[in-house]
Design a protein around this motif. Sequence first.
Motif, short mmCIF file in Angstrom:
data_model
loop_
_atom_site.label_atom_id
_atom_site.label_comp_id
_atom_site.label_asym_id
_atom_site.label_seq_id
_atom_site.Cartn_x
_atom_site.Cartn_y
_atom_site.Cartn_z
N GLU A 40 56.27 90.64 17.81
CA GLU A 40 55.89 89.73 18.88
C GLU A 40 55.81 90.42 20.25
N ASN A 41 56.20 91.69 20.31
CA ASN A 41 56.11 92.45 21.57
C ASN A 41 54.81 93.22 21.69
N LEU A 42 54.01 93.25 20.62
CA LEU A 42 52.83 94.12 20.56
C LEU A 42 51.54 93.31 20.42
N ALA A 43 50.51 93.73 21.16
CA ALA A 43 49.17 93.15 21.01
C ALA A 43 48.18 94.28 20.78
N VAL A 44 47.39 94.19 19.73
CA VAL A 44 46.36 95.19 19.43
C VAL A 44 45.00 94.53 19.60
N ILE A 45 44.19 95.09 20.51
CA ILE A 45 42.89 94.53 20.84
C ILE A 45 41.81 95.52 20.39
N SER A 46 40.84 95.04 19.62
CA SER A 46 39.82 95.96 19.10
C SER A 46 38.42 95.49 19.43
N GLY A 47 37.46 96.40 19.28
CA GLY A 47 36.06 96.09 19.52
C GLY A 47 35.31 95.92 18.21
N ILE A 48 34.07 96.42 18.15
CA ILE A 48 33.24 96.29 16.97
C ILE A 48 33.03 97.66 16.33
N GLY A 49 32.83 97.65 15.04
CA GLY A 49 32.68 98.89 14.29
C GLY A 49 33.74 98.93 13.21
N CYS A 50 33.74 99.98 12.42
CA CYS A 50 34.77 100.12 11.39
C CYS A 50 36.16 100.02 12.01
N SER A 51 36.32 100.63 13.17
CA SER A 51 37.61 100.64 13.87
C SER A 51 38.03 99.24 14.31
N GLY A 52 37.06 98.36 14.54
CA GLY A 52 37.36 97.04 15.06
C GLY A 52 38.22 96.19 14.14
N ARG A 53 38.24 96.54 12.88
CA ARG A 53 39.01 95.76 11.91
C ARG A 53 40.52 95.95 12.06
N ILE A 54 40.93 96.98 12.77
CA ILE A 54 42.35 97.34 12.80
C ILE A 54 43.23 96.25 13.39
N SER A 55 42.70 95.44 14.30
CA SER A 55 43.52 94.39 14.92
C SER A 55 43.96 93.33 13.92
N GLY A 56 43.27 93.25 12.79
CA GLY A 56 43.65 92.28 11.77
C GLY A 56 44.53 92.84 10.68
#
Length: 288
Positions: A40-56
């Motif tokens: 609950e202390n961490l937020a991961v924000i991603s964009g689009i592309g293969c890398s964008g999936r990491i936030s999920g």
Amino acid sequence: MATMKEFRNNVKPNWCPGCGDFSIQAAIQRAAANVGLEPENLAVISGIGCSGRISGYINCYGFHGIHGRSLPIAQGVKMANRELTVIAAGGDGDGFAIGMGHTVHAIRRNMNVTYIVMDNQIYGLTKGQTSPRSATGFVTKSTPAGSIESSISPVELALSVGATFVAQSFSSDLKGLTELIEKGIQHEGFSLINVFSPCVTYNKVNTYDWFKENIVPIDTIEGYDPHDRIKAMSTSMQHKGLITGLIYQNTEQKPYEALVNGFKAEGLANQDVRLSEEDFAKLVAEFA
């Protein structure tokens, strides 16, 4: 204290087998646990592309934004709740093409956010086109005769616009990458960590073996000082940007949010933002 396992969820990554992004995800989870964060202390924000999936794929707060816009979202999250540790993530196309303007201004702004670029030097999700990180002569579907453009150097770019933390790693070096992410999280200011993350499906040039043969660990360079910006720039240019480790850090410059006049230390969730009837009446009167 949370362990790495507590930063895992039940969503199975669907990256191609062998993709370097698997290691980057693991390094973020390890680093978060090692510095004492809770999910609950961490937020991961991603964009689009293969890398964008990491936030999920990480058990924490996550936001999957649009192409090239992970950094403005991440900065907004940090400004709204500076108690959160905020990591932005994206690919080289996401950060150095459509998102380049945001990248440059986020670096110079020096907000306390860690930006991890998953650099495979190609557009992977859209099936293998030349990216801003592809070398001159690089042959893809979009440049069948070879790219006539020069590639961007993330290190030199960041240093030229006043970065206070610049690092580079290789996805195969899980231990080294984890340590750099820990340092980036702990750095008071904007941290850029560019990670060579081979695309095993579409990039047959910049492979794991190619990187192993060409990268130069910064700790093998005698007398190197990561606090010397000019030395960092010249070393990167000398080795064509293929250096890894902590390349530059400035601990004297304060982060953006510490300089904002009247900005409260507490996150919005912990602030009493209720207006008294008198203050509300004054506010309404301004629009009368």
